[in-house]
Design a protein around this motif. Structure first.
Motif, PDB file in Angstrom:
ATOM      1  N   GLY A   6     -19.121  19.698 -31.107  1.00 31.56           N
ATOM      2  CA  GLY A   6     -17.852  19.967 -31.779  1.00 31.56           C
ATOM      3  C   GLY A   6     -17.462  21.425 -31.854  1.00 31.56           C
ATOM      4  O   GLY A   6     -16.688  21.812 -32.746  1.00 31.56           O
ATOM      5  N   ASN A  18     -11.639  14.154 -32.492  1.00 34.68           N
ATOM      6  CA  ASN A  18     -11.836  15.001 -31.315  1.00 34.68           C
ATOM      7  C   ASN A  18     -13.211  14.840 -30.687  1.00 34.68           C
ATOM      8  O   ASN A  18     -13.360  14.921 -29.466  1.00 34.68           O
ATOM      9  N   ASP A  19     -14.229  14.614 -31.530  1.00 35.57           N
ATOM     10  CA  ASP A  19     -15.602  14.711 -31.052  1.00 35.57           C
ATOM     11  C   ASP A  19     -16.464  13.483 -31.337  1.00 35.57           C
ATOM     12  O   ASP A  19     -17.634  13.463 -30.960  1.00 35.57           O
ATOM     13  N   ASP A  70     -10.625  15.639 -37.984  1.00 35.47           N
ATOM     14  CA  ASP A  70     -10.519  16.229 -36.650  1.00 35.47           C
ATOM     15  C   ASP A  70     -11.835  16.118 -35.880  1.00 35.47           C
ATOM     16  O   ASP A  70     -11.842  15.859 -34.673  1.00 35.47           O
ATOM     17  N   LEU A  71     -12.965  16.308 -36.555  1.00 35.67           N
ATOM     18  CA  LEU A  71     -14.257  16.160 -35.884  1.00 35.67           C
ATOM     19  C   LEU A  71     -14.466  14.727 -35.405  1.00 35.67           C
ATOM     20  O   LEU A  71     -15.018  14.482 -34.329  1.00 35.67           O
ATOM     21  N   THR A  88     -11.556  26.169 -34.076  1.00 32.55           N
ATOM     22  CA  THR A  88     -10.244  25.965 -34.685  1.00 32.55           C
ATOM     23  C   THR A  88     -10.318  26.190 -36.186  1.00 32.55           C
ATOM     24  O   THR A  88      -9.441  26.859 -36.774  1.00 32.55           O
ATOM     25  N   TYR A  89     -11.363  25.667 -36.827  1.00 38.94           N
ATOM     26  CA  TYR A  89     -11.456  25.810 -38.281  1.00 38.94           C
ATOM     27  C   TYR A  89     -11.962  27.176 -38.709  1.00 38.94           C
ATOM     28  O   TYR A  89     -11.712  27.604 -39.849  1.00 38.94           O
ATOM     29  N   THR A  95     -13.720  22.356 -32.080  1.00 38.90           N
ATOM     30  CA  THR A  95     -13.153  22.071 -33.400  1.00 38.90           C
ATOM     31  C   THR A  95     -13.628  23.104 -34.415  1.00 38.90           C
ATOM     32  O   THR A  95     -12.853  23.535 -35.284  1.00 38.90           O
ATOM     33  N   ALA A 123     -10.740  18.658 -41.760  1.00 32.41           N
ATOM     34  CA  ALA A 123     -11.739  19.049 -40.765  1.00 32.41           C
ATOM     35  C   ALA A 123     -12.599  17.854 -40.365  1.00 32.41           C
ATOM     36  O   ALA A 123     -12.916  17.662 -39.179  1.00 32.41           O
TER      37      ALA A 123
END
Length: 446
Positions: A52, A362-363, A358-359, A58-59, A55, A355
């Protein structure tokens, strides 16, 4: 070091490029800032594992503020090497180790050594009160009646399989299945069983889950430290060894069985020829195969992807509930950080519901809170029954031993139980118990 503008608010990267000599001055100033200049904006170093990373970056941007920037520093790929790098820094009281992605088994060791900042009481209460956080995830961050990290994602293993393979073998996957049944089914139909049996941490994850599924533990009374009770030489230890021996001796063992890891068995699910496999593996698997439809290593098409099934982790002993492995990542704040208050604030942003979602999307790394799970479900990116299986597996699963000496425990178990082709229920549990007891007592070296 990297130049960054400090004019940004939480969740919103800001700043703009400036031309000419003014840009040169700004660059010089920001370089001093990143290196920890007294008058500049401090940089918080966030040590992350390789899963990840995009991501995380990004955070790092989103969670930077006018008061501090966050810089991502990537750790090695293996959990053992991650622990070694972090432990060396913390043992040296490194003030630049601000934020850390921690495998759950690191928390007890690091907290016991005084290397982690304790989580503030109000946040600690939110984590442990049985409300939003999954019970299994909350348990990973506690030690000696304190909370020393914040759960980010909560990992677990499920049994992945080809529906057509299970059907051909006559297995009813709507009911609990045992390791014996899975191995026999794969053997009978020309399929395989994917596991993690290389000499590394994930092999201990498998052994631990097998023992807990038989009602036992590798060690107990772990808060006694070196005086913990070693329970390997037990019926549960022999039941675990019997499963490993059976797979090793069967035609269902994959060719790379003794060096297998999380990635090696993925390609066996949708081979060019053959019925596929049963495989125990982590939550990333669904997103992995979904992204490989029509590509090498993945399902040939959407119809074949629909042949992917999932079920609860297999039972070690028929009729006794399995204990799926619990993993994931917790965020800890270094006790020697020069910016501990900022780091704790940043940790809460990094572990936010947004977050976690998104993890997951995305992952394929699943949340540690129920509220984030609800938002993941609303995206429609994952089947609802799969998300329910993940949550149940985390809450009803089994952690690895929570001990300040876990590193020694894991290494000692690996030393005796590897190679898996040499595991014998009549000798391996007893030999490993004696060796681990001597290691903990300081009588033998790893």
């Amino acid at each position: 070091m990297a130049s960054r503008s400090s004019s940004r608010s939480r969740g919103r990267p800001g700043g703009r490029r400036i031309a000419g000599s003014v840009a040169t001055l700004a660059l010089a100033g920001s370089l001093l800032t990143a290196c920890g200049g007294d008058s500049g904006t401090p940089t918080l170093n966030w040590y992350v594992n390789p899963d990840g990373v995009d991501t995380f970056r990004t955070y790092a941007e989103k969670c930077s503020t006018d008061q501090y920037d966050i810089a991502v520093q990537q750790l090695p790929s293996s959990a053992t090497d991650q622990r070694t790098q972090l432990a060396r820094r913390l043992a040296a009281q490194d003030s630049s180790t601000d934020l850390m992605n921690l495998d759950p088994v690191f928390v007890a060791e690091f907290a016991n050594a005084g290397w982690l900042e304790k989580v503030p009481d109000d946040l600690a209460g939110d984590i442990t009160d049985g409300g939003d956080y999954l019970e299994g995830a909350a348990d990973t961050v506690t030690w000696d009646d304190g909370v020393y990290a914040i759960p980010l994602w909560a990992n677990t293993q499920v049994l992945w399989y080809r529906k057509s393979l299970a059907e051909a073998a006559g297995l009813d996957m709507s009911q609990p299945v045992t390791w014996d049944q899975v191995i026999d089914a794969a053997d009978k139909e020309g399929g395989t069983v994917g596991v993690q049996a290389n000499k590394y941490e994930a092999y201990v994850v498998w052994i631990n889950a097998l023992m807990q599924g038989a009602g036992g533990d590798i060690v107990s009374d772990t808060e006694a430290g070196r005086d913990a009770k070693v329970d390997l030489d037990s019926d549960a230890g022999r039941d675990a060894a019997a499963v490993i021996q059976k797979l090793a001796d069967s035609k269902a063992a994959q060719a790379d069985f003794t060096v297998s890891n999380e990635g090696t068995s993925l390609g066996q699910m949708f081979p060019a020829e053959g019925p596929g496999e049963f495989m125990v593996n982590w939550t990333f698997v669904y997103a992995n195969y979904k992204g490989l439809v029509g590509k090498p290593g993945g399902p040939a098409d959407e119809q074949q992807f629909e042949d992917l099934g999932w079920a609860r982790y297999p039972q070690t002993v028929e009729g006794e509930a399995s204990k799926p492995p619990i993993g994931g990542i917790d965020i800890g704040v270094g006790a020697y950080s020069d910016n501990g208050d900022f780091a704790m604030e940043a940790a809460q942003c990094i572990t936010s519901t947004e977050a976690q979602v998104d993890l997951a999307v995305n992952d394929g790394l699943m949340p540690s809170t129920n509220s984030a799970y609800e938002k993941v479900a609303a995206t429609g990116d994952f089947p609802e029954d799969l998300l329910d299986l993940y949550r149940t597996s985390v809450d009803e699963g089994g952690p690895r031993p929570k001990s300040p000496f876990y590193s020694q425990i894991s290494s000692a178990v690996q030393s005796v139980w590897h190679s898996p082709t040499s595991v014998n229920p009549d000798s391996t549990p007893k030999k490993s118990a004696e060796y681990l007891a001597d290691v903990l007592a300081g009588k033998r070296l790893l």
